[in-house]
Design a protein around this motif. Structure first.
Motif, PDB file in Angstrom:
ATOM      1  N   UNK A   1       0.840  -1.205   0.000  1.00  0.00           N
ATOM      2  CA  UNK A   1       0.000   0.000   0.000  1.00  0.00           C
ATOM      3  C   UNK A   1       0.871   1.250   0.000  1.00  0.00           C
ATOM      4  N   UNK A   2       1.932   1.222   0.809  1.00  0.00           N
ATOM      5  CA  UNK A   2       2.860   2.349   0.863  1.00  0.00           C
ATOM      6  C   UNK A   2       3.528   2.549  -0.501  1.00  0.00           C
TER       7      UNK A   2
ATOM      8  N   UNK B   1      -6.901   5.107 -19.068  1.00  0.00           N
ATOM      9  CA  UNK B   1      -6.917   5.876 -20.317  1.00  0.00           C
ATOM     10  C   UNK B   1      -8.337   6.197 -20.761  1.00  0.00           C
ATOM     11  N   UNK B   2      -9.243   5.253 -20.544  1.00  0.00           N
ATOM     12  CA  UNK B   2     -10.616   5.431 -21.013  1.00  0.00           C
ATOM     13  C   UNK B   2     -11.580   5.892 -19.921  1.00  0.00           C
ATOM     14  N   UNK B   3     -11.046   6.575 -18.914  1.00  0.00           N
ATOM     15  CA  UNK B   3     -11.890   7.259 -17.945  1.00  0.00           C
ATOM     16  C   UNK B   3     -12.356   6.459 -16.749  1.00  0.00           C
ATOM     17  N   UNK B   4     -11.793   5.279 -16.546  1.00  0.00           N
ATOM     18  CA  UNK B   4     -12.165   4.492 -15.368  1.00  0.00           C
ATOM     19  C   UNK B   4     -11.060   4.617 -14.328  1.00  0.00           C
ATOM     20  N   UNK B   5     -11.037   5.731 -13.654  1.00  0.00           N
ATOM     21  CA  UNK B   5      -9.968   5.958 -12.679  1.00  0.00           C
ATOM     22  C   UNK B   5     -10.291   5.353 -11.311  1.00  0.00           C
ATOM     23  N   UNK B   6     -11.544   5.027 -11.067  1.00  0.00           N
ATOM     24  CA  UNK B   6     -11.937   4.394  -9.803  1.00  0.00           C
ATOM     25  C   UNK B   6     -12.147   2.902 -10.055  1.00  0.00           C
ATOM     26  N   UNK B   7     -11.169   2.116  -9.640  1.00  0.00           N
ATOM     27  CA  UNK B   7     -11.225   0.669  -9.856  1.00  0.00           C
ATOM     28  C   UNK B   7     -11.378  -0.011  -8.499  1.00  0.00           C
ATOM     29  N   UNK B   8     -12.311  -0.930  -8.426  1.00  0.00           N
ATOM     30  CA  UNK B   8     -12.580  -1.651  -7.196  1.00  0.00           C
ATOM     31  C   UNK B   8     -12.423  -3.147  -7.450  1.00  0.00           C
ATOM     32  N   UNK B   9     -11.727  -3.805  -6.540  1.00  0.00           N
ATOM     33  CA  UNK B   9     -11.578  -5.256  -6.583  1.00  0.00           C
ATOM     34  C   UNK B   9     -12.366  -5.820  -5.418  1.00  0.00           C
TER      35      UNK B   9
ATOM     36  N   UNK C   1      -4.283   6.364  -5.318  1.00  0.00           N
ATOM     37  CA  UNK C   1      -4.874   6.352  -3.979  1.00  0.00           C
ATOM     38  C   UNK C   1      -5.398   4.936  -3.767  1.00  0.00           C
ATOM     39  N   UNK C   2      -4.702   4.178  -2.947  1.00  0.00           N
ATOM     40  CA  UNK C   2      -5.041   2.780  -2.709  1.00  0.00           C
ATOM     41  C   UNK C   2      -5.681   2.654  -1.333  1.00  0.00           C
ATOM     42  N   UNK C   3      -6.784   1.954  -1.268  1.00  0.00           N
ATOM     43  CA  UNK C   3      -7.521   1.847  -0.016  1.00  0.00           C
ATOM     44  C   UNK C   3      -8.129   0.455   0.104  1.00  0.00           C
ATOM     45  N   UNK C   4      -8.038  -0.131   1.284  1.00  0.00           N
ATOM     46  CA  UNK C   4      -8.696  -1.402   1.568  1.00  0.00           C
ATOM     47  C   UNK C   4      -9.943  -1.092   2.384  1.00  0.00           C
TER      48      UNK C   4
END
Length: 152
Positions: free
Chosen positions: A17-18, A90-98, A25-28
């Motif tokens: 994470x660091x 690149x195609x506007x999906x800056x918020x990715x959730x796993x 911006x990485x968040x659990x």
């Protein structure tokens, strides 16, 4: 899904994470798992997954691109994964959730909400360990995309 208890897993995730903080911006986000006895009927298992799924979906915003981790998902190698992450940005999906499910897997509602399913192979891994593996792979993707020798 579930709370991380093992110190060594917490330390590994904290380290990656660091490292990720210079790229994103990485968040659990932990979601409480459903308490359930060892032996459940098929209907009870579906009920557990449904309740856990509701908790997961409550944390996902409409604009987020969602990867559901599932054995039946598509396997990717690290380079393919890195290219996919880069392409999403690149195609506007800056918020990715796993999304990592609980011990019974993910509910049909979570699978339906996901934009893609990803598999890390046929092995069954504890979801807490999968958190560490996923965090490292996200870091690896950013390192590949930055041209770093980390991946070699």
């Amino acid at each position: 899904m579930g709370k991380l208890k093992e110190k060594y897993l917490k330390q590994g995730i904290a380290e990656y994470s660091k490292r990720l903080s210079k790229f994103c911006k990485f968040q659990v986000v932990e979601v409480p798992d459903e308490k359930a006895p060892e032996k459940l009927s098929e209907a009870e298992m579906e009920g557990v997954k449904e309740r856990e799924g509701e908790r997961i979906l409550a944390k996902i915003k409409e604009r987020e691109y969602v990867f559901a981790l599932a054995i039946e998902g598509k396997e990717r190698d690290s380079e393919q994964f890195a290219k996919e992450i880069d392409s999403l940005a690149t195609y506007g999906h800056s918020d990715i959730t796993f999304v990592i499910g609980g011990s019974l897997g993910l509910s049909p509602a979570v699978m339906k909400r996901s934009n893609a399913q990803i598999s890390f192979g046929k092995f069954t891994l504890p979801h807490q360990l999968m958190r560490l593996v996923l965090t490292e792979q996200v870091y690896r993707a950013y390192m590949i995309n930055s041209g770093s020798p980390y991946h070699k």
